[in-house]
Design an enzyme around this catalytic site. Structure first.
Site, PDB file in Angstrom:
ATOM      1  N   CYS A   7      19.602  80.340  77.418  1.00 57.69           N
ATOM      2  CA  CYS A   7      20.330  81.534  76.971  1.00 57.69           C
ATOM      3  C   CYS A   7      19.415  82.486  76.218  1.00 57.69           C
ATOM      4  O   CYS A   7      19.090  82.266  75.048  1.00 57.69           O
ATOM      5  CB  CYS A   7      21.495  81.112  76.083  1.00 57.69           C
ATOM      6  SG  CYS A   7      22.381  82.514  75.385  1.00 57.69           S
ATOM      7  N   CYS A  13      21.041  84.164  73.153  1.00 56.03           N
ATOM      8  CA  CYS A  13      21.157  83.317  71.959  1.00 56.03           C
ATOM      9  C   CYS A  13      19.801  83.120  71.287  1.00 56.03           C
ATOM     10  O   CYS A  13      19.684  83.179  70.064  1.00 56.03           O
ATOM     11  CB  CYS A  13      21.680  81.926  72.321  1.00 56.03           C
ATOM     12  SG  CYS A  13      22.974  81.916  73.554  1.00 56.03           S
ATOM     13  N   ASP A  14      18.754  82.859  72.079  1.00 52.10           N
ATOM     14  CA  ASP A  14      17.496  82.378  71.496  1.00 52.10           C
ATOM     15  C   ASP A  14      16.349  83.381  71.524  1.00 52.10           C
ATOM     16  O   ASP A  14      15.313  83.140  70.897  1.00 52.10           O
ATOM     17  CB  ASP A  14      17.057  81.094  72.237  1.00 52.10           C
ATOM     18  CG  ASP A  14      18.101  79.992  72.094  1.00 52.10           C
ATOM     19  OD1 ASP A  14      18.784  79.973  71.052  1.00 52.10           O
ATOM     20  OD2 ASP A  14      18.242  79.175  73.024  1.00 52.10           O
TER      21      ASP A  14
END
Ligand code: NAP
Length: 315
Positions: free
Chosen positions: A135, A138-139
């Protein structure tokens, strides 16, 4: 026939929310069951540039916020719990929840979606969350000023590689063929981006790291050569796997990869059971498709409930 609901929708991504919107407006006694927050895979997407009407694009988060507000406006009942089991074949269908509840309904729409597929190479499992990610939204921010890799050549890989250049100094796309599958406009943007490099005809063999996280990726090329790529992060964006664990696969017709087969009316092989979104067996997984299929599945369910359509079954 007695049941708690006329319709239960399983899953609150775009397909489920769209089905829920139509059901609420159709005044069908409906429950949408979602195990986490509504949104599904759209929440893994930083920016959506191809949803009609949002002329400047929209973040995945905002799009879901608006879809949720839309179903709330029409009073759709929602329950946040995980489905553990489904009993589908009879006229009254049963949904078993992890909180011990057992709900019955006369029709069901399955919108359980899909999740990122894994590469299955050495180091992937052990270093997930420590440099291996599925992701970018997200990261990505963890990789400010660093050199990272993206695996895959589809829309997800190229769109997210572009997004990752906002943080990383260099993004190397590792793709197993010599041309991308991603849509042309994304290809053009990626080829023009000085922070993106490509390794063609290349496969990841092993991901290496230590207590500090990923530090190297071993790559093998089609011509037999190999190289090491020193990166601190690797984003694996190689397609999706079906979220079908809770589905009675022995009762439903599914394809070889485990996605549910339906006809163009979203009818599955079981009467009163419909499917929409990424869990459906199909070629193209787009938010607009999921939303369209959600509406279609709900309208089919309405016809079924009204007794205007007797039997279901795809092929
Ligand atoms: P995808 O379109 O199936 O592409 C997967 C990519 O990963 C392909 O390039 C494939 O290579 C590669 N791949 C698959 N297995 C691999 C393996 N074991 N090792 C190395 N590479 C592997 O998947 P996706 O990009 O995740 O997209 C999923 C769906 O969502 C698609 O329908 C896509 O169009 C849609 N989507 C749309 C947008 C958008 O419209 N902006 C954005 C994101 C996703 P090959 O090309 O060689 O098969």
């Amino acid at each position: 026939m007695q049941a708690d609901y006329q319709l239960i929708i399983i899953g609150g991504g775009p397909a489920g929310l769209s089905a829920g919107l139509y059901a609420a407006r159709g005044r069908i006694k409906t429950l949408l069951v979602e195990k986490g927050a509504p949104g599904g895979q759209v929440l893994l997407t930083d920016w959506v540039d191809n949803y009609p009407g949002f002329t400047e694009g929209v973040s995945g988060f905002e799009l879901i916020e608006k879809m949720t507000a839309h179903v709330d406006r029409f009073g759709l009942e929602k329950k946040f719990a995980a489905v553990t089991r489904l009993d589908l074949p009879g006229p009254v269908k049963t949904v078993f929840l992890d909180n011990g509840e057992k709900l019955t309904c006369l029709s069901i729409i399955l919108c359980t979606g899909a999740r990122p597929r894994k590469l299955g190479v050495e180091g992937e499992e052990e270093l997930t969350g420590q440099g291996v990610s599925y992701c970018a939204t997200c990261d990505g921010p963890f990789y400010k000023g660093q050199e990272i890799a993206v695996v895959g050549g589809g829309n997800t890989a190229i769109q997210e590689a572009l997004h990752l250049t906002k943080f990383a100094d260099k993004v190397t796309v590792i793709h197993r063929r010599d041309e991308l599958r991603a849509t042309r406009i994304l290809q053009e943007k990626a080829f023009a981006n000085p922070r993106i490099d490509f390794l063609w005809n290349a496969q990841v063999r092993k991901i290496e790291g230590d207590a500090n996280g990923v530090n190297n990726v071993q790559i093998a090329f089609k011509d037999g050569s190999a190289m090491d790529l020193a990166v601190t992060g690797i984003f694996i964006l190689i397609g999706v796997a079906p979220n079908n664990e809770i589905l009675p696969l022995e009762q439903l017709q599914v394809d070889d990869a485990g996605f549910i087969i339906s006809n163009t009316e979203m009818e599955t092989s079981i009467p009163g059971v419909y499917v929409a979104g990424d869990i459906r067996s199909k070629n193209f997984r787009q938010i607009v498709n999921a939303v369209g299929e959600g509406a279609n599945a709900e309208l089919s369910a309405e016809q079924f409930l009204a007794g205007r359509k007797h039997e279901a079954g795809p092929h």
